[in-house]
Write a protein that holds these residues in place. Structure first.
Motif, PDB file in Angstrom:
ATOM      1  N   ARG A  52     -12.396   8.005  -8.862  1.00  5.16           N
ATOM      2  CA  ARG A  52     -12.109   8.665 -10.293  1.00  5.16           C
ATOM      3  C   ARG A  52     -10.359   9.292 -10.310  1.00  5.16           C
ATOM      4  O   ARG A  52      -9.610   9.102  -9.855  1.00  5.16           O
ATOM      5  CB  ARG A  52     -12.026   9.879  -9.021  1.00  5.16           C
ATOM      6  N   GLY A  53     -10.342   8.434 -11.362  1.00  3.95           N
ATOM      7  CA  GLY A  53      -9.309   9.643 -12.265  1.00  3.95           C
ATOM      8  C   GLY A  53      -9.673  10.715 -13.065  1.00  3.95           C
ATOM      9  O   GLY A  53     -10.935  11.044 -12.988  1.00  3.95           O
ATOM     10  N   LEU A  84      -5.577  11.943  -4.320  1.00  8.85           N
ATOM     11  CA  LEU A  84      -6.592  11.281  -3.870  1.00  8.85           C
ATOM     12  C   LEU A  84      -6.748  10.343  -5.256  1.00  8.85           C
ATOM     13  O   LEU A  84      -8.035   9.549  -4.884  1.00  8.85           O
ATOM     14  CB  LEU A  84      -8.245  12.472  -3.722  1.00  8.85           C
ATOM     15  N   ARG A  85      -6.518   9.873  -6.047  1.00 14.19           N
ATOM     16  CA  ARG A  85      -6.421   9.388  -7.031  1.00 14.19           C
ATOM     17  C   ARG A  85      -5.877   7.789  -6.721  1.00 14.19           C
ATOM     18  O   ARG A  85      -5.049   8.041  -5.845  1.00 14.19           O
ATOM     19  CB  ARG A  85      -5.719   9.550  -8.020  1.00 14.19           C
ATOM     20  N   SER A  86      -7.112   6.851  -6.606  1.00 11.12           N
ATOM     21  CA  SER A  86      -7.296   5.820  -5.916  1.00 11.12           C
ATOM     22  C   SER A  86      -5.594   4.992  -6.279  1.00 11.12           C
ATOM     23  O   SER A  86      -5.185   4.414  -6.026  1.00 11.12           O
ATOM     24  CB  SER A  86      -7.683   4.694  -6.409  1.00 11.12           C
ATOM     25  N   ASP A  87      -4.649   5.599  -7.570  1.00  8.33           N
ATOM     26  CA  ASP A  87      -3.477   4.764  -7.899  1.00  8.33           C
ATOM     27  C   ASP A  87      -2.205   5.480  -7.085  1.00  8.33           C
ATOM     28  O   ASP A  87      -1.561   4.937  -7.145  1.00  8.33           O
ATOM     29  CB  ASP A  87      -3.251   4.754  -9.558  1.00  8.33           C
ATOM     30  N   SER A  88      -2.467   6.939  -6.686  1.00  7.52           N
ATOM     31  CA  SER A  88      -1.288   7.305  -5.909  1.00  7.52           C
ATOM     32  C   SER A  88      -1.884   6.631  -4.162  1.00  7.52           C
ATOM     33  O   SER A  88      -0.910   7.842  -3.771  1.00  7.52           O
ATOM     34  CB  SER A  88      -0.848   7.961  -6.752  1.00  7.52           C
ATOM     35  N   TRP A  89      -2.710   7.168  -4.131  1.00  9.37           N
ATOM     36  CA  TRP A  89      -3.467   6.834  -2.680  1.00  9.37           C
ATOM     37  C   TRP A  89      -3.109   6.420  -1.754  1.00  9.37           C
ATOM     38  O   TRP A  89      -2.516   4.874  -2.718  1.00  9.37           O
ATOM     39  CB  TRP A  89      -4.893   6.931  -3.029  1.00  9.37           C
ATOM     40  N   LYS A  90      -1.985   6.331  -0.803  1.00 13.77           N
ATOM     41  CA  LYS A  90      -1.490   6.000   0.035  1.00 13.77           C
ATOM     42  C   LYS A  90      -2.111   5.771   1.382  1.00 13.77           C
ATOM     43  O   LYS A  90      -2.449   6.854   2.058  1.00 13.77           O
ATOM     44  CB  LYS A  90      -0.076   6.594   0.560  1.00 13.77           C
ATOM     45  N   PRO A 149      -0.313   3.455 -14.191  1.00 13.44           N
ATOM     46  CA  PRO A 149      -1.602   3.437 -12.824  1.00 13.44           C
ATOM     47  C   PRO A 149      -2.637   3.825 -12.984  1.00 13.44           C
ATOM     48  O   PRO A 149      -3.713   2.882 -12.144  1.00 13.44           O
ATOM     49  CB  PRO A 149      -0.826   3.770 -11.825  1.00 13.44           C
ATOM     50  N   ARG A 184      -4.784   0.848 -13.117  1.00 17.02           N
ATOM     51  CA  ARG A 184      -4.710   0.336 -11.945  1.00 17.02           C
ATOM     52  C   ARG A 184      -6.442  -0.008 -11.234  1.00 17.02           C
ATOM     53  O   ARG A 184      -6.766  -1.214 -11.054  1.00 17.02           O
ATOM     54  CB  ARG A 184      -4.303   0.618 -11.315  1.00 17.02           C
ATOM     55  N   GLU A 185      -7.371   1.182 -11.403  1.00 17.51           N
ATOM     56  CA  GLU A 185      -8.350   0.463 -10.155  1.00 17.51           C
ATOM     57  C   GLU A 185      -9.942   0.013 -11.190  1.00 17.51           C
ATOM     58  O   GLU A 185     -11.034   0.376 -10.959  1.00 17.51           O
ATOM     59  CB  GLU A 185      -9.003   2.235  -9.565  1.00 17.51           C
ATOM     60  N   LYS A 202       3.745   0.029  -3.812  1.00 14.01           N
ATOM     61  CA  LYS A 202       2.757   0.236  -4.984  1.00 14.01           C
ATOM     62  C   LYS A 202       4.067  -0.863  -5.175  1.00 14.01           C
ATOM     63  O   LYS A 202       3.550  -1.050  -6.826  1.00 14.01           O
ATOM     64  CB  LYS A 202       2.304   1.455  -5.636  1.00 14.01           C
ATOM     65  N   VAL A 258       0.658  -1.129   0.118  1.00 10.27           N
ATOM     66  CA  VAL A 258      -0.133   0.127  -0.266  1.00 10.27           C
ATOM     67  C   VAL A 258       0.847   1.579   0.122  1.00 10.27           C
ATOM     68  O   VAL A 258       0.542   2.532  -0.443  1.00 10.27           O
ATOM     69  CB  VAL A 258      -0.849  -0.130   0.843  1.00 10.27           C
ATOM     70  N   LEU A 259       1.667   1.093   0.532  1.00  7.22           N
ATOM     71  CA  LEU A 259       2.895   2.310   0.458  1.00  7.22           C
ATOM     72  C   LEU A 259       2.981   2.591  -1.344  1.00  7.22           C
ATOM     73  O   LEU A 259       3.552   3.595  -1.522  1.00  7.22           O
ATOM     74  CB  LEU A 259       4.339   2.281   1.136  1.00  7.22           C
TER      75      LEU A 259
END
Lengths: 583, 152
Positions: free
Chosen positions: A545-546, B93-99, A555, A558-559, A467, A464-465
């Motif tokens: 949200r992207g 707040l983007r899910s890919d960069s969120w930690k 990335p 990714r979601e 990735k 999580v930190l």
């Protein structure tokens, strides 16, 4: 069914010396310039009335004659059938092959002729049409079942009547036949017989005539092309799948970035991530809260009976975790061996070392390592065994995984390794020096096992930190389908293009905005289209949200979870199976 | 529930150390996943004098998934979508960069910071971003107008 294609009438000469044809009609033809020959090949001039269940092959041949009828039979209409027409009696032998010839007058007459011909054992029967005043033009085959074994043909009257007349010219001996004088002059023996010989060529009307055959060939060729291209495509797809698998195995592909759905860490891999007792980076010396923790433990390590109880309890927490998760802590082989041999010794040591009381792994390992003399230059003040032991445990347990570049511990000295992280990033609780059990991921980030384990098991395989993937290199966690291969290729090409575009932009910014601008814009548009294509095709649903658009592709996807389109028509599925490369 | 525990902790932390210009609290006592946030327009920005209310929605997967921030007050800002959602685009707040280590406080601080200085690189409203870049006077004028109109 064998339909006639061609009628050939010619005059042959049967030498008078021959007394038996022995079913062989290999007689010379009469010189055509002096006699007669007729060929009927226009399909409008004849019909095949009956040819089923007939004996014989592709051609029916024989001497043309008119079957005899009873002299009183009114069917022998001499307006139509000349008196001197070739009859059975005008033929030199009995065993000659015959083709019966008669006008089509009435059904009754036709039957009469045909019964007569049957007796003569003819090869075929040819009827010809006559003017309506003689005939009711009934189909000779009408009525009760057709009992004859020879084929029946029909000639148009415009050909049939003259032929009948010709037949009457070739019934007598050589001198009396048509042009007989010239024939005998030409050297033909006067005793020889000149007779009309009929050859009916037929063709098997196979159920698939030319057009069908052609279509069949076309279809076959098409099928072959489809099959060949399908095979080729499958081969290519197979190759791509293999190469993708290889690249995944080499760790060159960002699987999560492919958006192929949730990739999680299987239990058995999770179990291999080591569980440690937390050690602060500086041995817990500087940070006051952790100092405090240590301070409380330090004085209480020596009073044996009371501390024993506490220790036990404390160590049991990780042990409970261990049991619950089915986890076995990775212990280097040397230590494992050591541990076994030390097993008994440990029991003896029991009273001496407070850490060795529990049979749980971590203190045990610590003890073993200590006795191995692995304690490395510890900068800390002389401490109790219990305090220094976990530290040794760190240094003596090499991390089997490659270290990520972003990890904080990579640059720290290899011995008494502590952690920069002072709290669990998930629950934000501080780790307690030498007390908290932490899960170390391959990227060397640590978490509470109870915080990170459920996430890795059910949500994602990424730390999580940082990735970074927690899955071991070379592990392919998903079934590689063609669509994944396609996706990966498309993504890769888009990424390459976007790099191109970036360079183009850079070059463009430096230079003028002329041709480069157009090229650049064109590429940009193509890129966007491909991107949209990708999203549309895979029916992506954006979770979270992207940014709209954009090229941050890796990335960026990714979601996005792939939702297998539920309503894909069957033909598309088949199409996909046959041509795996399309879509 | 881990998420509830962490959110409660963060809420307590925030109440103890509030961020200037930001006030936040649960929308209702029994749901920790929905926060009401009030941002006051920072001095020297076109939003000064305005009071902006936002909804902070925390996903049940929090902290593994990022929270979302929505302006309920209309605002003329490159990073806030100009629709009825008013969603705010923050890089973190983007899910890919969120930690998960990112706290709500930090998110709120960043949101407040964006009011002070919009981030054109992360813009959702590209037209506003262009205006902000190329024609700051007109941007400020509109922003101020909207603040007066909607955020009083």
């Amino acid at each position: 069914m064998s339909a006639a294609t061609n009628f050939n009438f010619s005059v042959i000469v049967i030498p008078s010396a021959v007394r038996s044809a022995a079913a062989n009609l290999d007689f010379p033809t009469l010189n055509q310039s002096l006699s007669f020959a007729l060929e009927v090949s226009s399909p409008s001039d004849f019909q095949t009335l009956y040819s089923e269940d007939t004996k014989g092959g592709n051609t029916f041949k024989g001497l043309l004659y008119v079957p005899d009828l009873d002299p009183s039979d009114p069917c022998d209409n001499h307006d139509l059938v000349p008196r001197n027409v070739t009859r059975k009696a005008n033929l030199p032998m009995d065993d000659l092959k015959l083709v019966a010839y008669a006008p089509l007058i009435t059904q009754h007459c036709s039957r009469q002729y045909m019964y007569s011909a049957e007796n003569d054992n003819v090869a075929a029967f040819i009827f010809y049409g006559v003017p309506a005043k003689y005939s009711n033009n009934t189909d000779p085959l009408e009525g009760e079942g057709y009992p004859f074994e020879y084929p029946v043909y029909y000639l148009d009257g415009s050909i049939g009547q003259p032929l009948m007349n010709k037949l009457s010219e070739y019934s007598a001996n050589m001198s009396e036949v048509y042009n007989g004088f010239n024939l005998t002059e030409a050297g033909y023996d006067i005793r020889d017989y000149a007779r009309i010989y009929a050859v009916i060529s037929t063709k098997n009307t196979n159920p698939m005539p030319g057009l069908w055959l052609f279509l069949l060939v076309v279809v076959a060729v098409l099928l072959f092309i489809i099959g060949a291209s399908s095979l080729l495509m499958h081969l290519f797809q197979f190759h791509y799948r293999r190469s993708l698998r290889r690249r995944i195995a080499n760790g060159e592909v960002d699987l999560e970035g492919l958006g192929v759905g949730r990739i999680t860490v299987p239990r058995e891999f999770l179990a291999k991530f080591p569980l440690y007792v937390y050690i602060a980076e500086n041995g817990g010396q500087t940070t006051p809260p952790r100092q405090k923790v240590q301070d409380t433990t330090a004085p209480t390590t020596q009073p044996v009976p009371k501390e024993e109880g506490r220790r036990k309890e404390r160590v049991k927490i990780p042990s409970a975790v261990v049991v619950k998760e089915g986890v076995s802590i990775v212990i280097p082989a040397t230590i494992t061996a050591e541990r076994k041999s030390k097993g008994k010794e440990r029991v003896k040591e029991k009273p001496r070392s407070p850490t060795a009381i529990d049979a749980t792994t971590s203190p045990e390992m610590a003890e073993v390592s200590t006795s191995k003399g692995l304690t490395l230059s510890s900068p800390t003040t002389p401490s109790t065994t219990s305090r220094s032991s976990p530290k040794v445990q760190y240094s003596s347990t090499p991390s089997p995984q490659p270290r990520g570049t972003q990890t904080p511990t990579t640059t720290s000295p290899p011995h008494p390794r502590g952690y920069h992280q002072t709290s669990c990033p998930i629950c934000l609780d501080d780790f307690i020096h030498q007390e908290t059990t932490v899960r170390e991921l391959p990227c060397l980030h640590i978490f509470h096992p109870e915080c990170i384990d459920p996430y890795l098991k059910s949500q994602s395989s990424l730390c999580v930190l940082c990735k970074q993937s927690c899955l071991p290199k070379g592990y392919v966690p998903i079934r590689l389908t063609n669509s994944i291969v396609r996706r990966e290729r498309l993504l890769r090409s888009i990424r390459e293009r976007s790099r191109e575009v970036a360079t183009a932009t850079a070059a463009n910014n430096g230079g003028n905005n002329g041709e480069g601008g157009i090229l650049w814009r064109w590429r940009l548009r193509r890129l966007r289209r491909q991107e949209q294509d990708l999203m549309g095709r895979q029916a992506l649903v954006r979770v979270g949200r992207g940014r709209g658009g954009g090229f941050g592709l890796g990335p960026h996807y990714r979601e996005q979870r792939v939702v297998e389109d539920v309503v894909r028509p069957r033909w598309r599925e088949t199409m996909d199976r046959v041509f795996p490369g399309f879509r | 529930m881990a998420a509830v525990k962490r959110i409660t902790k963060e809420l307590a932390e925030f109440s103890n150390n509030p961020v200037p210009g930001v006030s936040a609290g649960l929308a209702s006592e029994d749901n920790v996943f929905k926060w009401n946030v009030i941002l006051t327009g920072p001095q020297g920005s076109p939003y000064s004098g305005g009071v902006f209310t936002l909804n902070l929605i925390l996903p049940t997967e929090y902290p593994f998934k990022p929270p979302t921030l929505n302006f309920t007050t209309k605002i003329y800002h490159p990073n806030v979508s100009n629709d009825d959602k008013g969603s705010m685009c923050l890089g973190v707040l983007r899910s890919d960069s969120w930690k998960p280590s990112c706290k709500i406080v930090q998110v709120l601080e960043m949101a407040a910071g964006l009011l002070k200085e919009p981030n054109v690189d992360d813009a959702v409203e590209t037209s506003i971003a262009d205006e902000y870049k190329n024609n700051p006077e007109s941007f400020e004028k509109t922003a101020r107008e909207w603040t007066r109109k909607y955020a009083k």
